[in-house]
Design an enzyme around this catalytic site. Structure first.
Site, PDB file in Angstrom:
ATOM      1  CG  ASP A 103      -1.955   1.069   1.261  1.00 29.30           C
ATOM      2  OD1 ASP A 103      -2.939   1.037   0.501  1.00 29.30           O
ATOM      3  OD2 ASP A 103      -1.748   2.003   2.065  1.00 29.30           O
ATOM      4  CE1 TYR A 209      -4.704   7.390   0.567  1.00 29.70           C
ATOM      5  CE2 TYR A 209      -4.587   7.480   2.963  1.00 29.70           C
ATOM      6  CZ  TYR A 209      -4.682   6.748   1.792  1.00 29.70           C
ATOM      7  OH  TYR A 209      -4.747   5.377   1.848  1.00 29.70           O
ATOM      8  CG  HIS A 276      -5.588  -2.987  -0.098  1.00 31.67           C
ATOM      9  ND1 HIS A 276      -4.831  -2.569  -1.172  1.00 31.67           N
ATOM     10  CD2 HIS A 276      -5.141  -2.280   0.969  1.00 31.67           C
ATOM     11  CE1 HIS A 276      -3.973  -1.649  -0.772  1.00 31.67           C
ATOM     12  NE2 HIS A 276      -4.133  -1.460   0.518  1.00 31.67           N
TER      13      HIS A 276
END
Length: 299
Positions: A103, A209, A276
Site C-alpha cells: 500500500d 493523502y 487489498h
C-alpha cells in the site's frame, strides 16, 4: 522461535520511529514498510519466516502507532517519508538491503528504490501501484477512478479533527469490510483502535493523502492531463517482485498493465483469493512467494 524485539529509534530526519527487529543482524537485511491504516503488524505473519535467514526491520512509519507524528501536511510528503527510510538504515549501519512495501509503504518503496539503486538491492511490491501507471489509470480507467474516490474523501474530511474520533474510526473499520476477503478478528480490531487513538494519529495518517501530488479526478471530471504520464519513465533498476491480491477493490488489477515494460527484471505472483490486505489475508501464500523469490534473487 524467532525473538521479535521493538525499539524506539531516533532518526536524523527529526522523527523517532517504533521499529520491530527480528533475526541475526549479521544476515542480509530486509525492510518491511506498511501502509494505511496499519502498522508494522501488517507483516506479523511474514516476520518469523523471513528472520530465519534475514535481519528483519519493520518500522511504524511516521504518523502511525507509537512513532512520531509531526504537525502539518508538509511533514508527510513522500520525499520526507523516504528520507526516514534511509535515515533508519543509516542508524542501523546498513548499506544495501532488500525492500518490501505494501500500500503506501509500496508507494514509498517504488520511489526510494528508483532514487537509491545502489542501496536498494531488491524490491518487493505488494498491492501498491507504480506511480506512472497509477496516475495514468486515474485518468483513463473509469473503474480505477471510481475505486480511488476515497482519496478525495481522506483529503477533504475534517472527521479527524473532531473532538469525538469514533465516527472516523468506525469508517476506517468499515473499509476492511469493503476490501477484505476474510474477517478481522476482534483482537486485531482492538489493536487498530488503540493505535488510531494515539494523539494526533488519525490526522497524521490522513496527511499522507493530503500531501501527495497524485491527481484523483472526480467522477465525470476532465482535468488537464499531466504530460509525464504519457512520456518516458525511468526503468526500475532492481530485480522486482510484484505480489497482488487480485480481489482488491480499491487498487484494481488494471494497475498491473505495462509493468513488464518498466521493470527489466520483473517477477509477478497473483494471489487469487485475497483483497487489498493480502499479507494477512493470505499470509502463507505471501510468505512462500517472498521466500522463494528471495532465494532465487540473492543479494
Amino acid at each position: 522461535m524467532t525473538e521479535l524485539r521493538t525499539t524506539m529509534l531516533p532518526l536524523a530526519t527529526g522523527v523517532t520511529l517504533n521499529v520491530a527487529l527480528a533475526g541475526d543482524p549479521a544476515n542480509p537485511p530486509i525492510i518491511l514498510l506498511h501502509g494505511f491504516p496499519e502498522s508494522n503488524r501488517t507483516w506479523r505473519h511474514q516476520i518469523p519466516a523471513l528472520a530465519e535467514h534475514h535481519f528483519v526491520i519493520a518500522p511504524d512509519q511516521r504518523g502511525y502507532a507509537r512513532s512520531s507524528k509531526p504537525e502539518g501536511v508538509e511533514s508527510y510528503t513522500a520525499d520526507k517519508i523516504a528520507a526516514d527510510l534511509f535515515a533508519l538504515t543509516d542508524a542501523l549501519a546498513i548499506d544495501r538491503f532488500a525492500l518490501v512495501g505494501h500500500d503506501w509503504g509500496g508507494a514509498i518503496a517504488w520511489m526510494a528504490a528508483l532514487r537509491e539503486p545502489k542501496r536498494v538491492a531488491r524490491l518487493v511490491i505488494v498491492n501498491a501501484p507504480h506511480p506512472q501507471v497509477f496516475q495514468r489509470k486515474l485518468f483513463d480507467d473509469p473503474g480505477q477512478r471510481r475505486g480511488s474516490q476515497y482519496i478525495r474523501f481522506f483529503r477533504e474530511t475534517d472527521l479527524d479533527r473532531a473532538p469525538d474520533k469514533s465516527a472516523l474510526e468506525q469508517f476506517l473499520l468499515s473499509l476492511f469490510g469493503e476490501h477484505l476477503q476474510v474477517r478481522v478478528p476482534p483482537e486485531e480490531k482492538a489493536i487498530y483502535l488503540d493505535q488510531w487513538s494515539q494523539p494526533g494519529a488519525l490526522t497524521a495518517m490522513l496527511n499522507w493523502y493530503r500531501a501527495t501530488q497524485i491527481i484523483v479526478p472526480a467522477i465525470g471530471e476532465d482535468p488537464p492531463r499531466p504530460a509525464w504520464i504519457d512520456g518516458p519513465f525511468p526503468l526500475q533498476p532492481q530485480p522486482t517482485l510484484v505480489l497482488w491480491g487480485m480481489k482488491d477493490r480499491g487498487l484494481l488489477p488494471c494497475l498491473l498493465d505495462g509493468l513488464e515494460t518498466l521493470i527489466p527484471d520483473y517477477s509477478f505472483v497473483a494471489i487469487r483469493d485475497a483483497g487489498h490486505f493480502v499479507p494477512w489475508e493470505q499470509p502463507e501464500q505471501v510468505t512462500d512467494a517472498l521466500l522463494d523469490w528471495l532465494a532465487r534473487r540473492p543479494a
